[in-house]
Design a protein around this motif. Structure first.
Motif, PDB file in Angstrom:
ATOM      1  N   GLU A  23      83.004  25.326  98.953  1.00 32.57           N
ATOM      2  CA  GLU A  23      84.465  25.453  98.946  1.00 32.57           C
ATOM      3  C   GLU A  23      85.081  25.290  97.569  1.00 32.57           C
ATOM      4  O   GLU A  23      86.274  25.089  97.442  1.00 32.57           O
ATOM      5  CB  GLU A  23      85.096  24.453  99.918  1.00 32.57           C
ATOM      6  CG  GLU A  23      84.806  22.996  99.660  1.00 32.57           C
ATOM      7  CD  GLU A  23      83.515  22.511 100.311  1.00 32.57           C
ATOM      8  OE1 GLU A  23      83.093  21.401  99.957  1.00 32.57           O
ATOM      9  OE2 GLU A  23      82.927  23.236 101.119  1.00 32.57           O
ATOM     10  N   GLY A  24      84.278  25.345  96.518  1.00 32.35           N
ATOM     11  CA  GLY A  24      84.833  25.385  95.174  1.00 32.35           C
ATOM     12  C   GLY A  24      84.798  24.079  94.409  1.00 32.35           C
ATOM     13  O   GLY A  24      85.542  23.927  93.437  1.00 32.35           O
ATOM     14  N   THR A  25      83.966  23.118  94.800  1.00 35.52           N
ATOM     15  CA  THR A  25      83.884  21.864  94.045  1.00 35.52           C
ATOM     16  C   THR A  25      82.966  22.055  92.837  1.00 35.52           C
ATOM     17  O   THR A  25      81.926  22.696  92.926  1.00 35.52           O
ATOM     18  CB  THR A  25      83.346  20.712  94.919  1.00 35.52           C
ATOM     19  OG1 THR A  25      82.043  21.054  95.366  1.00 35.52           O
ATOM     20  CG2 THR A  25      84.252  20.443  96.089  1.00 35.52           C
ATOM     21  N   ILE A  26      83.385  21.493  91.714  1.00 31.29           N
ATOM     22  CA  ILE A  26      82.610  21.578  90.473  1.00 31.29           C
ATOM     23  C   ILE A  26      82.320  20.158  90.019  1.00 31.29           C
ATOM     24  O   ILE A  26      83.250  19.395  89.739  1.00 31.29           O
ATOM     25  CB  ILE A  26      83.379  22.346  89.384  1.00 31.29           C
ATOM     26  CG1 ILE A  26      83.733  23.761  89.849  1.00 31.29           C
ATOM     27  CG2 ILE A  26      82.572  22.406  88.111  1.00 31.29           C
ATOM     28  CD1 ILE A  26      84.629  24.517  88.894  1.00 31.29           C
ATOM     29  N   THR A  27      81.034  19.795  89.952  1.00 29.41           N
ATOM     30  CA  THR A  27      80.654  18.477  89.457  1.00 29.41           C
ATOM     31  C   THR A  27      79.844  18.651  88.184  1.00 29.41           C
ATOM     32  O   THR A  27      78.935  19.471  88.121  1.00 29.41           O
ATOM     33  CB  THR A  27      79.829  17.692  90.490  1.00 29.41           C
ATOM     34  OG1 THR A  27      78.680  18.444  90.825  1.00 29.41           O
ATOM     35  CG2 THR A  27      80.627  17.396  91.736  1.00 29.41           C
ATOM     36  N   VAL A  28      80.204  17.883  87.162  1.00 27.30           N
ATOM     37  CA  VAL A  28      79.517  17.905  85.872  1.00 27.30           C
ATOM     38  C   VAL A  28      78.929  16.524  85.638  1.00 27.30           C
ATOM     39  O   VAL A  28      79.667  15.540  85.562  1.00 27.30           O
ATOM     40  CB  VAL A  28      80.486  18.272  84.727  1.00 27.30           C
ATOM     41  CG1 VAL A  28      79.762  18.297  83.399  1.00 27.30           C
ATOM     42  CG2 VAL A  28      81.155  19.596  84.995  1.00 27.30           C
ATOM     43  N   ASN A  29      77.610  16.435  85.555  1.00 22.47           N
ATOM     44  CA  ASN A  29      76.888  15.171  85.361  1.00 22.47           C
ATOM     45  C   ASN A  29      77.320  14.110  86.383  1.00 22.47           C
ATOM     46  O   ASN A  29      77.524  12.950  86.050  1.00 22.47           O
ATOM     47  CB  ASN A  29      77.079  14.642  83.941  1.00 22.47           C
ATOM     48  CG  ASN A  29      76.366  15.491  82.919  1.00 22.47           C
ATOM     49  OD1 ASN A  29      75.565  16.341  83.248  1.00 22.47           O
ATOM     50  ND2 ASN A  29      76.679  15.264  81.662  1.00 22.47           N
ATOM     51  N   THR A  47      86.647  27.473  84.762  1.00 22.29           N
ATOM     52  CA  THR A  47      87.179  28.260  85.879  1.00 22.29           C
ATOM     53  C   THR A  47      87.419  29.727  85.534  1.00 22.29           C
ATOM     54  O   THR A  47      87.583  30.544  86.440  1.00 22.29           O
ATOM     55  CB  THR A  47      88.494  27.633  86.382  1.00 22.29           C
ATOM     56  OG1 THR A  47      89.407  27.530  85.284  1.00 22.29           O
ATOM     57  CG2 THR A  47      88.251  26.247  86.956  1.00 22.29           C
ATOM     58  N   ASP A  48      87.440  30.072  84.239  1.00 20.58           N
ATOM     59  CA  ASP A  48      87.720  31.457  83.833  1.00 20.58           C
ATOM     60  C   ASP A  48      86.750  32.491  84.402  1.00 20.58           C
ATOM     61  O   ASP A  48      87.194  33.559  84.824  1.00 20.58           O
ATOM     62  CB  ASP A  48      87.763  31.573  82.310  1.00 20.58           C
ATOM     63  CG  ASP A  48      89.085  31.116  81.733  1.00 20.58           C
ATOM     64  OD1 ASP A  48      90.038  30.948  82.517  1.00 20.58           O
ATOM     65  OD2 ASP A  48      89.164  30.929  80.507  1.00 20.58           O
ATOM     66  N   PRO A  49      85.428  32.251  84.435  1.00 24.25           N
ATOM     67  CA  PRO A  49      84.548  33.282  85.010  1.00 24.25           C
ATOM     68  C   PRO A  49      84.862  33.587  86.473  1.00 24.25           C
ATOM     69  O   PRO A  49      84.762  34.737  86.903  1.00 24.25           O
ATOM     70  CB  PRO A  49      83.143  32.673  84.863  1.00 24.25           C
ATOM     71  CG  PRO A  49      83.253  31.722  83.743  1.00 24.25           C
ATOM     72  CD  PRO A  49      84.641  31.180  83.802  1.00 24.25           C
ATOM     73  N   VAL A  53      86.240  37.384  88.062  1.00 30.10           N
ATOM     74  CA  VAL A  53      85.607  38.179  89.121  1.00 30.10           C
ATOM     75  C   VAL A  53      86.277  37.944  90.478  1.00 30.10           C
ATOM     76  O   VAL A  53      85.796  38.435  91.498  1.00 30.10           O
ATOM     77  CB  VAL A  53      84.094  37.883  89.226  1.00 30.10           C
ATOM     78  CG1 VAL A  53      83.400  38.273  87.947  1.00 30.10           C
ATOM     79  CG2 VAL A  53      83.829  36.448  89.571  1.00 30.10           C
ATOM     80  N   GLU A  54      87.404  37.202  90.484  1.00 29.46           N
ATOM     81  CA  GLU A  54      88.178  36.912  91.694  1.00 29.46           C
ATOM     82  C   GLU A  54      87.309  36.294  92.779  1.00 29.46           C
ATOM     83  O   GLU A  54      87.261  36.759  93.917  1.00 29.46           O
ATOM     84  CB  GLU A  54      88.871  38.184  92.204  1.00 29.46           C
ATOM     85  CG  GLU A  54      89.907  38.699  91.241  1.00 29.46           C
ATOM     86  CD  GLU A  54      90.238  40.162  91.451  1.00 29.46           C
ATOM     87  OE1 GLU A  54      89.760  40.736  92.433  1.00 29.46           O
ATOM     88  OE2 GLU A  54      90.973  40.702  90.622  1.00 29.46           O
ATOM     89  N   ALA A  55      86.599  35.222  92.415  1.00 28.32           N
ATOM     90  CA  ALA A  55      85.742  34.501  93.354  1.00 28.32           C
ATOM     91  C   ALA A  55      86.105  33.022  93.376  1.00 28.32           C
ATOM     92  O   ALA A  55      85.232  32.162  93.450  1.00 28.32           O
ATOM     93  CB  ALA A  55      84.278  34.688  92.975  1.00 28.32           C
ATOM     94  N   ASN A  56      87.409  32.708  93.323  1.00 28.81           N
ATOM     95  CA  ASN A  56      87.843  31.313  93.307  1.00 28.81           C
ATOM     96  C   ASN A  56      87.559  30.640  94.640  1.00 28.81           C
ATOM     97  O   ASN A  56      87.737  31.228  95.706  1.00 28.81           O
ATOM     98  CB  ASN A  56      89.342  31.223  92.999  1.00 28.81           C
ATOM     99  CG  ASN A  56      89.644  31.542  91.561  1.00 28.81           C
ATOM    100  OD1 ASN A  56      88.778  31.451  90.704  1.00 28.81           O
ATOM    101  ND2 ASN A  56      90.876  31.924  91.282  1.00 28.81           N
ATOM    102  N   ASN A  57      87.126  29.373  94.578  1.00 30.27           N
ATOM    103  CA  ASN A  57      86.891  28.524  95.752  1.00 30.27           C
ATOM    104  C   ASN A  57      85.888  29.102  96.747  1.00 30.27           C
ATOM    105  O   ASN A  57      86.000  28.875  97.946  1.00 30.27           O
ATOM    106  CB  ASN A  57      88.220  28.213  96.457  1.00 30.27           C
ATOM    107  CG  ASN A  57      89.195  27.518  95.538  1.00 30.27           C
ATOM    108  OD1 ASN A  57      88.795  26.805  94.629  1.00 30.27           O
ATOM    109  ND2 ASN A  57      90.467  27.742  95.749  1.00 30.27           N
TER     110      ASN A  57
END
Length: 128
Positions: A23-29, A47-49, A53-57
């Motif tokens: 569902e669009g969660t981004i975890t870094v380290n 979030t730009d990529p 490509v219009e693939a948010n969340n």
């Protein structure tokens, strides 16, 4: 869909990106990316990529990154995300390539040379 992984590099930073359906969660380290990168313009690199490509969340990201500073790390992550999206769908290549998200920026710090205080700077010349 299984987990897709890709590597991105920039300066001294190396980012491993694991992309999976979610569902669009981004975890870094192990932290949320908004906690890891507090600046808004740095968060936009991650979030730009997806907006290109219009693939948010649509996909969850688990990212491990090491080395360098926060800007180099965010650009390494951006390259890794772009490469992972291409592994997912080859049609994403042209919009990402148009924004230069697939280009590895190979500029790194030049090494210090002996007899000089920095890489190119010289001591003041004295004729006598």
């Amino acid at each position: 869909m299984e987990m897709i992984n890709a590597i991105g590099r920039r300066k001294a930073s190396v980012a491993r990106v694991y992309l999976l359906k979610g569902e669009g969660t981004i975890t870094v380290n192990g932290k949320d990316f908004k906690d890891y990168f507090p600046q808004k313009h740095i968060q936009a690199n991650l979030t730009d990529p997806f907006t290109t490509v219009e693939a948010n969340n649509l996909y969850d990201l688990k990212i491990t990154v090491a080395g360098g500073g926060y800007k180099g790390q965010s650009e390494a992550i951006r390259l890794g995300i772009s490469r992972a999206l291409i592994k997912l769908n080859e049609d994403f290549r042209s919009p990402l390539k148009a924004k230069k998200y697939l280009t590895r920026d190979a500029r790194v710090v030049e090494r210090k040379k002996y007899g000089k205080p920095k890489a190119r700077k010289s001591f003041q010349f004295s004729k006598r």
